[in-house]
Structures are given as structure tokens and as C-alpha cells.
Design a protein around this motif. Structure first.
Motif, mmCIF file in Angstrom:
data_model
loop_
_atom_site.group_PDB
_atom_site.id
_atom_site.type_symbol
_atom_site.label_atom_id
_atom_site.label_comp_id
_atom_site.label_asym_id
_atom_site.label_seq_id
_atom_site.Cartn_x
_atom_site.Cartn_y
_atom_site.Cartn_z
ATOM 1 N N LEU A 1 0.815 -1.215 0.000
ATOM 2 C CA LEU A 1 0.000 0.000 0.000
ATOM 3 C C LEU A 1 0.852 1.270 0.000
ATOM 4 N N ALA A 2 1.708 1.436 1.003
ATOM 5 C CA ALA A 2 2.517 2.654 1.078
ATOM 6 C C ALA A 2 3.473 2.750 -0.106
ATOM 7 N N GLY A 3 4.057 1.621 -0.500
ATOM 8 C CA GLY A 3 4.985 1.634 -1.631
ATOM 9 C C GLY A 3 4.302 1.999 -2.933
ATOM 10 N N GLY A 4 3.123 1.435 -3.176
ATOM 11 C CA GLY A 4 2.405 1.725 -4.415
ATOM 12 C C GLY A 4 1.891 3.144 -4.474
ATOM 13 N N VAL A 5 1.320 3.631 -3.366
ATOM 14 C CA VAL A 5 0.823 5.005 -3.324
ATOM 15 C C VAL A 5 1.979 5.987 -3.502
ATOM 16 N N SER A 6 3.113 5.699 -2.879
ATOM 17 C CA SER A 6 4.284 6.568 -3.021
ATOM 18 C C SER A 6 4.817 6.544 -4.443
ATOM 19 N N CYS A 7 4.765 5.389 -5.083
ATOM 20 C CA CYS A 7 5.199 5.280 -6.473
ATOM 21 C C CYS A 7 4.325 6.143 -7.375
ATOM 22 N N ILE A 8 3.011 6.085 -7.178
ATOM 23 C CA ILE A 8 2.081 6.909 -7.965
ATOM 24 C C ILE A 8 2.344 8.386 -7.708
ATOM 25 N N ALA A 9 2.580 8.744 -6.450
ATOM 26 C CA ALA A 9 2.869 10.140 -6.105
ATOM 27 C C ALA A 9 4.158 10.606 -6.765
ATOM 28 N N ALA A 10 5.177 9.753 -6.791
ATOM 29 C CA ALA A 10 6.451 10.121 -7.406
ATOM 30 C C ALA A 10 6.293 10.337 -8.913
ATOM 31 N N VAL A 11 5.573 9.448 -9.577
ATOM 32 C CA VAL A 11 5.340 9.607 -11.021
ATOM 33 C C VAL A 11 4.564 10.896 -11.284
ATOM 34 N N THR A 12 3.571 11.178 -10.442
ATOM 35 C CA THR A 12 2.798 12.414 -10.598
ATOM 36 C C THR A 12 3.690 13.640 -10.433
ATOM 37 N N MET A 13 4.588 13.608 -9.453
ATOM 38 C CA MET A 13 5.522 14.724 -9.275
ATOM 39 C C MET A 13 6.382 14.931 -10.518
ATOM 40 N N ALA A 14 6.810 13.833 -11.115
ATOM 41 C CA ALA A 14 7.612 13.941 -12.335
ATOM 42 C C ALA A 14 6.812 14.575 -13.467
ATOM 43 N N VAL A 15 5.552 14.178 -13.608
ATOM 44 C CA VAL A 15 4.707 14.738 -14.666
ATOM 45 C C VAL A 15 4.441 16.217 -14.415
ATOM 46 N N VAL A 16 4.126 16.581 -13.179
ATOM 47 C CA VAL A 16 3.882 17.981 -12.845
ATOM 48 C C VAL A 16 5.152 18.804 -13.060
ATOM 49 N N GLY A 17 6.295 18.251 -12.642
ATOM 50 C CA GLY A 17 7.559 18.945 -12.867
ATOM 51 C C GLY A 17 7.823 19.168 -14.345
ATOM 52 N N TRP A 18 7.506 18.168 -15.159
ATOM 53 C CA TRP A 18 7.717 18.298 -16.611
ATOM 54 C C TRP A 18 6.809 19.384 -17.189
ATOM 55 N N THR A 19 5.539 19.440 -16.763
ATOM 56 C CA THR A 19 4.627 20.466 -17.289
ATOM 57 C C THR A 19 5.056 21.861 -16.839
ATOM 58 N N GLN A 20 5.542 21.983 -15.596
ATOM 59 C CA GLN A 20 6.000 23.290 -15.138
ATOM 60 C C GLN A 20 7.237 23.750 -15.912
ATOM 61 N N TRP A 21 8.063 22.804 -16.275
ATOM 62 C CA TRP A 21 9.272 23.121 -17.044
ATOM 63 C C TRP A 21 8.927 23.471 -18.491
ATOM 64 N N GLN A 22 8.111 22.628 -19.139
ATOM 65 C CA GLN A 22 7.822 22.809 -20.562
ATOM 66 C C GLN A 22 6.770 23.882 -20.832
ATOM 67 N N VAL A 23 5.762 23.973 -19.958
ATOM 68 C CA VAL A 23 4.655 24.908 -20.204
ATOM 69 C C VAL A 23 4.931 26.286 -19.602
ATOM 70 N N PHE A 24 5.452 26.286 -18.363
ATOM 71 C CA PHE A 24 5.625 27.555 -17.665
ATOM 72 C C PHE A 24 7.073 28.019 -17.591
ATOM 73 N N GLY A 25 8.004 27.191 -18.076
ATOM 74 C CA GLY A 25 9.410 27.584 -18.077
ATOM 75 C C GLY A 25 10.048 27.645 -16.709
ATOM 76 N N ALA A 26 9.489 26.900 -15.732
ATOM 77 C CA ALA A 26 10.039 26.906 -14.372
ATOM 78 C C ALA A 26 11.417 26.264 -14.364
ATOM 79 N N ALA A 27 12.357 26.910 -13.675
ATOM 80 C CA ALA A 27 13.727 26.403 -13.627
ATOM 81 C C ALA A 27 13.860 25.295 -12.584
ATOM 82 N N GLY A 28 14.900 24.474 -12.738
ATOM 83 C CA GLY A 28 15.229 23.470 -11.740
ATOM 84 C C GLY A 28 14.345 22.249 -11.712
#
Length: 355
Positions: A158-185
Motif C-alpha cells: 500500500l505505502a509503496g504503491g501510493v508513493s510510487c504513484i505520487a512520485a510519477v505524478t511529481m515527475a509529470v507535474v515537474g515536466w509540465t511546469q518546465w515545458q509549459v511555464f518555463g520553471a527552472a530546476g
């Protein structure tokens, strides 16, 4: 891209390879979880799974990424949390000692620049500089998420799977902030999140029901801490109006389960650290779902929250706030229906009326 693929292979492959060894060591060191009334498993299970996840993830990071001050802070804090958890899994610690250790692990981030320096007001888009308040806000966030993930670790995978989904979501959100909004880092957070997800996938091979090893406190606290710090390193740097709410939605399952647990215990005048058997996974099992079905349902809800977080990050502010209102209504209604708020579920009321 080559470094990313190397990191993913190292994180997943090393975790997969060392988990059987960690399992053996857990039995030798006495780091085992014994059955009791509040727990679901019925046999002695080895803990220390977090050591395997830590080994795969940290190795991948050291091989593929430059050690920036923020990354040093993350790795140092992770090491402290891992040691604290191993001590708890082998010897046992009081809640106060664990809390003190978590605060220390959060404090080591501050000199290395890992802080929530500002938040964006979601109603008008204005940036609010936290000033000296950034210190308590950072510590509270890290400790809260660390304990929230620790509390949901009640079923296999449970904790491992939920954390895995959260990590993938963070990666996707980070990618959209970088590509769409030009956020650094954001490249750093994308790599870290995906490598953590890869390490967890390697571990879930042994942790999904029927599990052969548990994460243990060293693993569940490690995951909560890592996700909390990665959110600070990446997602809180965005200046979009709802950026302050995105990490809350991504980590919605552990945070909401913890929030409702506190409400239940306060309403019943019980200590908030006193465990009970009314968490979301307990209630799903009480509804008649199997162990694996309950975990998959929570995976599904976590994935929906992750998708919602991505959408919140992309739509206009008024649309995002409207979506949040709808989500809040659905969450409260669902929590009442299942029974995690402390309200007697319909199934129990109907059963008691027969006597």
C-alpha cells in the motif's frame, strides 16, 4: 536522457537484487513484525524493506546526478530517517523520540537551502514571502508527510504503491511546469521522482500481496520524507496560482487518512498517536474487499488524485478552484460513506439495528 535511463535501471535493478538479502538480515537482526489484533497479517514478517529502496535509489542518484547543496540535504536527511527507522524496527522507539528524530532530519535541510521560501495565494496569484516563517512551515511539512505515509503502511504494497504513484505524478507535474511555464530546476526533480518510482517498482516485486517483506518504519518514513523534500525542491518553486495546493493533492491519500484519523481521535478524546483500526484500508476490508482489492482501490483513488493534480497545474485559476470544490465535496462524502471520519458507516448501522 541516457543518464535518466541508467538511473532508472540502477534504482530498480539494485532494489530488486538486494531485497532478498535485506529480508534475510531482518530476521537475523530481529527486525520483524509480529501479528496482533490491530494488524492484518497473520505470521511473523521481516521489516527493513526501506533499506533496499534506499540502497537502489541513493546509488542511482550518486551515479547519475551532480551533488548540489539541495541534493546533499536530501541524501543526508534520508540517511538520518533510515537510521531512525532501522532503530525503531529493531529496538522500538517511543512516538516522542521518533518525532524528535524527524524534526532533526528536517532541520538539516535548512542550511542547504531546502526551504519553502514562499507560497502563492491561490485566490489572487500574489506571491507571499514567508520570511522567518519558512523554517517552521518547512519542518511542519516534512514531518507531516513523513508521518502520513508511515500511517498508511497497513497493507501489503500500500505505502509503496501510493508513493510510487505520487512520485510519477511529481515527475509529470515537474515536466509540465518546465515545458509549459518555463520553471527552472525541474529536471532534477523529474529524475529524482522517476528514480524513486523505479526503486519502488523493484521493491513491490516482493512487497505486493502476498508480501515477503514489509517496508518497516525505516521504509515508510523514508518514503514520506523523500516525497516531502522533493515537493519542496521542485513543486513549491512554481509561481502558478495553485502551486501551493498541488503537492497536497498529489499526497492526498496519506494526508487525508492522517487528517481524518486525527479528527476521529480528537472527537473521541483519545491521544492522536494512539493507533486504531479505522484507517481507509481497514474500512475497505470491513466492506468485504479482499486484501488485494482494497490496495488496488486505493491505488486507483491515488491515481485519480494524481491526474487531478496535473490538471490543476494546467488550467486557469478559477477552473482550478472549481475543481478543488468538487473534489472536496466528493472526498468528504466518500469518507463519510466509508467511515474514516468516525461516523458510523451505513453497513454497521444496519447490522446493529438487527439486534
Amino acid at each position: 536522457m541516457l543518464k535518466l535511463w541508467v538511473g532508472l535501471l540502477l534504482a530498480g535493478g539494485i532494489t530488486l537484487a538486494v531485497t532478498p538479502w535485506v529480508r534475510q538480515q531482518a530476521f537475523r537482526w530481529g527486525a520483524v513484525d509480529r501479528p496482533e489484533a490491530r494488524k492484518v497479517h497473520r505470521k511473523v514478517m521481516p521489516r527493513l524493506g526501506g533499506l533496499a529502496v534506499y540502497t537502489g535509489f541513493v546509488t542511482a542518484v550518486l551515479v547519475t546526478m551532480p551533488l548540489t547543496p539541495a541534493l546533499r540535504g536530501l541524501l543526508l536527511g534520508m540517511t538520518l530517517i533510515l537510521l531512525l527507522g532501522i532503530w525503531d524496527d529493531t529496538r522500538g522507539l517511543s512516538p516522542r523520540v521518533k518525532l524528535a528524530g524527524q524534526v532533526v532530519a528536517a532541520l538539516v535541510l535548512l542550511p542547504l537551502g531546502v526551504q519553502v521560501h514562499f507560497i502563492t495565494n491561490p485566490f489572487n496569484g500574489h506571491i507571499v514571502d514567508l520570511g522567518w516563517l519558512s523554517i517552521p512551515v518547512t519542518i511542519f511539512w516534512v514531518v507531516a508527510v513523513t508521518n502520513a505515509v508511515n500511517l498508511i503502511d497497513g497493507l501489503d504494497g500500500l505505502a509503496g504503491g501510493v508513493s510510487c504513484i505520487a512520485a510519477v505524478t511529481m515527475a509529470v507535474v515537474g515536466w509540465t511546469q518546465w515545458q509549459v511555464f518555463g520553471a527552472a530546476g525541474q529536471r532534477e526533480i523529474i529524475m529524482l521522482a522517476l528514480m524513486l518510482a523505479a526503486a519502488l517498482l523493484g521493491f513491490l516485486r516482493y512487497n505486493f500481496h502476498p508480501a515477503r517483506i514489509f517496508l518497516g518504519d525505516c521504509g515508510s518514513m523514508l518514503l514520506g520524507y523523500t516525497l516531502a523534500v522533493m515537493a519542496i525542491m521542485g513543486l513549491t518553486k512554481s509561481v502558478t496560482a495553485v502551486s501551493v495546493l498541488v503537492p497536497l493533492v498529489i499526497l492526498g491519500i496519506p494526508l487525508l487518512d492522517t487528517f481524518f484519523a486525527i479528527l476521529r481521535r480528537c472527537h473521541r478524546h483519545r491521544p492522536i498517536f494512539q493507533p486504531d483500526k479505522e484507517h481507509l484500508h481497514h474500512q475497505l476490508l470491513a466492506m468485504g474487499l479482499s486484501h488485494r482489492q482494497a490496495v488496488l482501490v486505493i491505488y486507483g483513488v491515488s491515481a485519480l488524485l494524481g491526474a487531478s493534480a496535473v490538471i490543476l497545474n494546467l488550467v486557469a485559476t478559477d477552473q482550478a478552484l472549481a475543481l478543488l470544490v468538487v473534489m472536496a465535496i466528493v472526498i468528504i462524502a466518500g469518507a463519510n460513506k466509508v467511515g474514516v471520519t468516525g461516523r458510523i458507516p451505513d453497513r454497521d448501522r444496519q447490522a446493529s439495528s438487527r439486534f
